[in-house]
Motif scaffolding. Structure first.
Motif, PDB file in Angstrom:
ATOM      1  N   SER A   1      37.445 -27.302 -41.337  1.00 35.93           N
ATOM      2  CA  SER A   1      37.326 -28.472 -42.230  1.00 35.93           C
ATOM      3  C   SER A   1      38.109 -28.074 -43.435  1.00 35.93           C
ATOM      4  O   SER A   1      38.602 -28.944 -44.489  1.00 35.93           O
ATOM      5  CB  SER A   1      36.068 -28.950 -42.522  1.00 35.93           C
ATOM      6  N   GLY A   2      38.322 -26.858 -43.707  1.00 38.84           N
ATOM      7  CA  GLY A   2      38.706 -26.391 -45.144  1.00 38.84           C
ATOM      8  C   GLY A   2      38.975 -24.897 -45.316  1.00 38.84           C
ATOM      9  O   GLY A   2      38.198 -24.230 -44.569  1.00 38.84           O
ATOM     10  N   ILE A   3      40.005 -24.528 -46.197  1.00 42.54           N
ATOM     11  CA  ILE A   3      40.257 -23.029 -46.182  1.00 42.54           C
ATOM     12  C   ILE A   3      40.629 -22.846 -47.732  1.00 42.54           C
ATOM     13  O   ILE A   3      41.230 -23.694 -48.299  1.00 42.54           O
ATOM     14  CB  ILE A   3      41.626 -22.407 -45.265  1.00 42.54           C
ATOM     15  N   GLU A   4      39.963 -21.952 -48.157  1.00 45.19           N
ATOM     16  CA  GLU A   4      40.114 -21.701 -49.611  1.00 45.19           C
ATOM     17  C   GLU A   4      40.466 -20.147 -49.810  1.00 45.19           C
ATOM     18  O   GLU A   4      39.956 -19.227 -49.265  1.00 45.19           O
ATOM     19  CB  GLU A   4      38.942 -21.972 -50.414  1.00 45.19           C
TER      20      GLU A   4
ATOM     21  N   PHE B   1      38.272 -18.111 -47.452  1.00 40.59           N
ATOM     22  CA  PHE B   1      36.801 -18.813 -47.086  1.00 40.59           C
ATOM     23  C   PHE B   1      37.190 -19.821 -46.219  1.00 40.59           C
ATOM     24  O   PHE B   1      37.927 -20.700 -46.564  1.00 40.59           O
ATOM     25  CB  PHE B   1      36.468 -19.125 -48.537  1.00 40.59           C
ATOM     26  N   ILE B   2      36.393 -19.981 -45.226  1.00 41.47           N
ATOM     27  CA  ILE B   2      36.649 -20.888 -43.796  1.00 41.47           C
ATOM     28  C   ILE B   2      35.368 -21.727 -43.928  1.00 41.47           C
ATOM     29  O   ILE B   2      34.422 -21.199 -43.855  1.00 41.47           O
ATOM     30  CB  ILE B   2      36.850 -20.207 -42.602  1.00 41.47           C
ATOM     31  N   TYR B   3      35.605 -22.930 -44.082  1.00 40.96           N
ATOM     32  CA  TYR B   3      34.716 -24.148 -43.923  1.00 40.96           C
ATOM     33  C   TYR B   3      34.885 -24.598 -42.429  1.00 40.96           C
ATOM     34  O   TYR B   3      36.057 -25.141 -41.999  1.00 40.96           O
ATOM     35  CB  TYR B   3      34.568 -25.287 -44.741  1.00 40.96           C
ATOM     36  N   THR B   4      33.906 -24.916 -41.660  1.00 38.85           N
ATOM     37  CA  THR B   4      33.955 -25.529 -40.519  1.00 38.85           C
ATOM     38  C   THR B   4      33.207 -26.896 -40.469  1.00 38.85           C
ATOM     39  O   THR B   4      32.432 -27.289 -41.410  1.00 38.85           O
ATOM     40  CB  THR B   4      33.225 -24.877 -39.309  1.00 38.85           C
TER      41      THR B   4
END
Length: 162
Positions: free
Chosen positions: A86-89, A135-138
């Motif tokens: 859902s997102g990467i930072e 940083f990976i959000y799932t």
């Protein structure tokens, strides 16, 4: 595509020193004639902890067939499906300052295990350096920190995410 995961300076210093201390912990009782009964208890714990670190330590990363795979030294790879992201930072070393290790390694063979930060919350880290982290959000609320050497090329392999 395979992405290397080289060690930063703290890992390059801590890892050999830790291995040296472990070796000395086995040799010292024999040389000094110390009470061996204590070592019968400690040595299995030291061996188990060391093997656990070796098993979990990240080796390299791979992006293939719609998945990010985090390869570890002895265990099966951790898989993150790209369509579940859902997102990467991209994080800097300064943004990770003040991280608290809940369970894992903080420089022996890398930075892996459960960590928490005030801003990012609890996450599973599979990193070998702190100066190039992603940083990976799932979608299911999982969070991962990884550190491929070439972050730009790694992110280029994730179309539609970044």
């Amino acid at each position: 595509m395979i992405f290397s995961a080289s060690y930063d300076t703290p890992v390059k210093i801590v890892t050999p020193i830790t291995f040296l201390v472990l070796i000395l912990s086995f040799i010292t009782p024999a040389i000094t004639g110390a009470a061996v009964s204590v070592y019968y208890f400690l040595i299995p714990l030291i061996i188990i902890a060391t093997l656990a670190c070796i098993a979990y330590a990240p080796k390299y990363y791979c992006v293939e067939a719609g998945e990010i795979k985090i390869y570890r030294i002895l265990l099966k790879p951790v898989t993150i499906k790209i369509d579940s992201i859902s997102g990467i930072e991209i994080l800097t070393k300064a943004q990770l300052k003040g991280s608290i290790r809940l369970w894992g390694s903080g420089a022996f063979l890398g930075y892996f295990g459960w960590f928490t930060t005030r801003k990012l919350g609890k996450a599973m880290w599979y990193a070998t350096r702190m100066d190039r982290t992603i940083f990976i959000y799932t979608n299911d609320g999982k969070k991962f920190l990884i550190s491929p050497d070439n972050t730009d090329l790694f992110l280029d392999q994730l179309p539609g995410i970044v």
